[in-house]
Motif scaffolding. Structure first.
Motif, PDB file in Angstrom:
ATOM      1  N   VAL A  22       0.507  -1.204   0.290  1.00  0.00           N
ATOM      2  CA  VAL A  22       0.095   0.200   0.041  1.00  0.00           C
ATOM      3  C   VAL A  22       1.107   1.342   0.058  1.00  0.00           C
ATOM      4  O   VAL A  22       0.590   1.928  -0.643  1.00  0.00           O
ATOM      5  N   ILE A  23       2.259   1.415   1.086  1.00  0.00           N
ATOM      6  CA  ILE A  23       2.440   2.391   0.745  1.00  0.00           C
ATOM      7  C   ILE A  23       3.252   2.462  -0.167  1.00  0.00           C
ATOM      8  O   ILE A  23       3.528   4.019  -0.632  1.00  0.00           O
ATOM      9  N   GLY A  24       3.481   1.593  -1.291  1.00  0.00           N
ATOM     10  CA  GLY A  24       4.410   1.749  -2.516  1.00  0.00           C
ATOM     11  C   GLY A  24       3.695   2.574  -3.690  1.00  0.00           C
ATOM     12  O   GLY A  24       4.418   2.668  -4.354  1.00  0.00           O
ATOM     13  N   ILE A  25       2.754   2.700  -2.971  1.00  0.00           N
ATOM     14  CA  ILE A  25       1.249   2.591  -4.000  1.00  0.00           C
ATOM     15  C   ILE A  25       1.271   4.581  -3.895  1.00  0.00           C
ATOM     16  O   ILE A  25       1.085   5.134  -4.755  1.00  0.00           O
ATOM     17  N   TRP A  26       0.488   4.675  -2.775  1.00  0.00           N
ATOM     18  CA  TRP A  26      -0.001   5.990  -2.385  1.00  0.00           C
ATOM     19  C   TRP A  26       1.131   6.313  -1.222  1.00  0.00           C
ATOM     20  O   TRP A  26       0.803   7.272  -0.596  1.00  0.00           O
ATOM     21  N   GLY A  27       2.201   5.520  -0.877  1.00  0.00           N
ATOM     22  CA  GLY A  27       3.173   5.908   0.468  1.00  0.00           C
ATOM     23  C   GLY A  27       4.026   7.675  -0.587  1.00  0.00           C
ATOM     24  O   GLY A  27       3.673   8.172  -1.279  1.00  0.00           O
ATOM     25  N   ASP A  28       4.304   8.642   0.529  1.00  0.00           N
ATOM     26  CA  ASP A  28       4.668   9.872   0.219  1.00  0.00           C
ATOM     27  C   ASP A  28       6.265   9.338   0.562  1.00  0.00           C
ATOM     28  O   ASP A  28       6.889   9.133   1.610  1.00  0.00           O
TER      29      ASP A  28
ATOM     30  N   LEU B 166       0.242  -7.045  -4.006  1.00  0.00           N
ATOM     31  CA  LEU B 166      -0.955  -7.213  -3.552  1.00  0.00           C
ATOM     32  C   LEU B 166      -2.518  -6.064  -4.082  1.00  0.00           C
ATOM     33  O   LEU B 166      -3.086  -7.399  -4.747  1.00  0.00           O
ATOM     34  N   PRO B 167      -2.288  -5.172  -3.380  1.00  0.00           N
ATOM     35  CA  PRO B 167      -3.390  -4.486  -3.129  1.00  0.00           C
ATOM     36  C   PRO B 167      -3.335  -4.487  -5.278  1.00  0.00           C
ATOM     37  O   PRO B 167      -4.850  -4.324  -6.411  1.00  0.00           O
TER      38      PRO B 167
ATOM     39  N   GLY C 149     -11.118  -1.549  -6.171  1.00  0.00           N
ATOM     40  CA  GLY C 149     -11.032  -2.234  -4.735  1.00  0.00           C
ATOM     41  C   GLY C 149      -9.840  -2.324  -3.481  1.00  0.00           C
ATOM     42  O   GLY C 149      -9.526  -3.345  -3.241  1.00  0.00           O
ATOM     43  N   GLY C 150      -8.381  -2.407  -4.623  1.00  0.00           N
ATOM     44  CA  GLY C 150      -7.107  -2.688  -4.451  1.00  0.00           C
ATOM     45  C   GLY C 150      -6.586  -2.550  -3.246  1.00  0.00           C
ATOM     46  O   GLY C 150      -6.044  -3.463  -2.340  1.00  0.00           O
ATOM     47  N   ARG C 151      -6.497  -1.312  -2.562  1.00  0.00           N
ATOM     48  CA  ARG C 151      -6.250  -0.323  -1.219  1.00  0.00           C
ATOM     49  C   ARG C 151      -7.340  -1.168  -0.044  1.00  0.00           C
ATOM     50  O   ARG C 151      -6.700  -1.414   0.893  1.00  0.00           O
ATOM     51  N   ASP C 152      -8.060  -1.188  -0.640  1.00  0.00           N
ATOM     52  CA  ASP C 152      -9.387  -1.467   0.448  1.00  0.00           C
ATOM     53  C   ASP C 152      -8.739  -3.225   1.125  1.00  0.00           C
ATOM     54  O   ASP C 152      -9.206  -3.564   2.052  1.00  0.00           O
TER      55      ASP C 152
END
Length: 383
Positions: A267-273, A292-293, A338-341
């Motif tokens: 998740v951080i790899g996509i949405w991380g700062d 995985l997401p 829905g990958g993040r959720d």
């Protein structure tokens, strides 16, 4: 980033919070103003681990021949590329902290102190995998600086990684503790599993998006990430003199926590700062990594999933402006599908399983305090 932190806090697994009736830590969980919360206690535990383990790590690395020593010292953040001293980060020390916390949970403080060399061995193996992964994935940034292969070349980084793995086994071979031999056997088996997981990962990257299933990515993630966290906990249990069932339970705890760790990491790899992660935003999406997401989103069977599959089926873009637009589109598609959720909910489920495994071996939350704090840390982190 604020949104990610809010959702992570909302969906994080119900790990007992430090400072509460069920999560208060004996001995090290309080300061002058009262009990530490889980994140503070984990940070304190990681800092203590670094203080204990870094001297063993540095002594091992300093024993390497010249070129290998220079590359390894650079990778750990202790030297610049030109050999001058650096004050960079050598990593979070989650894995060696798990070794010490598991040993202390089952055998008390003396067992934790006796496991320092084993903890250093686990951290050496972890960094062996990082050096090799960076080469294979062509990652250019780690810990806020250029990766070793970009500075010293592929050959230098690979050989330095090989040397770190050998150092890990030497540390255990020279350790007089009776648990050192079974710990070495477990660590070598773990390295084989790590390599198998990495091989699967690289194979998945070559396959079309619709040819990859979520189950096989979960199996791969357990081998690549869960195996070493499980091994760290199991080695700690061995140094505490634990029996086979308790060692297996601690291994299960680490594996499930490791999967939760990987889910949050993806998740951080996509949405991380990038200012916190030290890696470019959306790098995994540009590289078409089937994290995985992403795989969960691809399996959703929605228009957003179809859009993501179309993006993943195209060649990598090279122009910066085009890449930025593609990252935005792919990020939004993963989220809409829905990958993040799913990843955050799955991380919560994996941590619930981890807690069940831990309870099999350590019934008293006071004794499990360090492990609980680390479990909370890996599922509530942002970098």
């Amino acid at each position: 980033m604020a949104r990610f932190m809010t959702e992570t806090e909302h969906r994080a697994p119900a790990v007992p919070r430090a400072g509460t009736a069920e999560g208060r830590r004996g001995g090290t969980g309080e300061n002058a103003t009262g009990p530490l919360d889980g994140q503070e206690e984990a940070a304190a535990l990681l800092e203590r681990t670094r203080a204990l383990v870094d001297p063993e790590l540095r002594a091992a690395v300093e024993s390497l021949p010249g070129a290998m020593r220079s590359i390894a010292l650079y990778h750990f953040g202790w030297r610049q590329a030109d050999g001058t001293p650096a004050a960079g980060s050598a990593g979070k020390a989650v894995r060696p902290a798990l070794v010490l916390a598991a040993a202390a949970a089952l055998g008390g403080p003396a067992a934790g102190a006796a496991a320092v060399r084993a903890a250093a061995a686990v951290e050496l193996v972890h960094n062996f995998t990082l050096l090799h992964d960076d080469v294979m994935d062509r990652d250019t940034t780690r810990r806020h600086r250029p990766t070793a292969w970009t500075v010293f070349g592929d050959t230098g980084a690979i050989l330095a990684g090989d040397a770190l793995q050998a150092l890990a086994l030497r540390l255990l071979a020279e350790d007089p503790h009776p648990a050192a031999v079974p710990a070495a056997a477990r660590l070598t088996a773990c390295v084989v599993e790590l390599c198998a997981g990495q091989h699967t990962d690289t194979d998945l990257e070559r396959r079309a998006p619709d040819e990859v299933t979520l189950d096989e990515v979960l199996v791969m993630a357990e081998a690549k990430t869960g195996a070493l966290l499980g091994c760290a906990c199991a080695i700690g249990a061995l140094y505490a003199g634990a029996g086979e069932e308790d060692v297996a339970a601690l291994d299960g705890f680490g594996r499930q926590a490791g999967l939760a760790f990987q889910l949050i990491d993806d998740v951080i790899g996509i949405w991380g700062d990038p200012r916190r992660t030290g890696k470019p935003a959306g790098a995994d999406l540009v590289a078409r990594k089937k994290s995985l997401p992403v795989v969960a989103a691809l399996a959703a069977g929605t228009p957003a999933a179809a859009e993501l599959a179309s993006l993943y089926g195209k060649p990598h873009v090279k122009e910066a402006a085009d890449a930025a637009e593609e990252i935005t589109r792919a990020t939004q598609a993963v989220e809409r599908a829905g990958g993040r959720d799913w990843a955050q909910a799955e991380a919560a489920d994996r941590m619930a399983r981890a807690m069940q495994e831990l309870a099999r071996a350590v019934a008293d939350p006071e004794s499990a305090g360090g492990l609980l704090a680390l479990a909370e840390f890996v599922t509530r982190r942002s970098s």
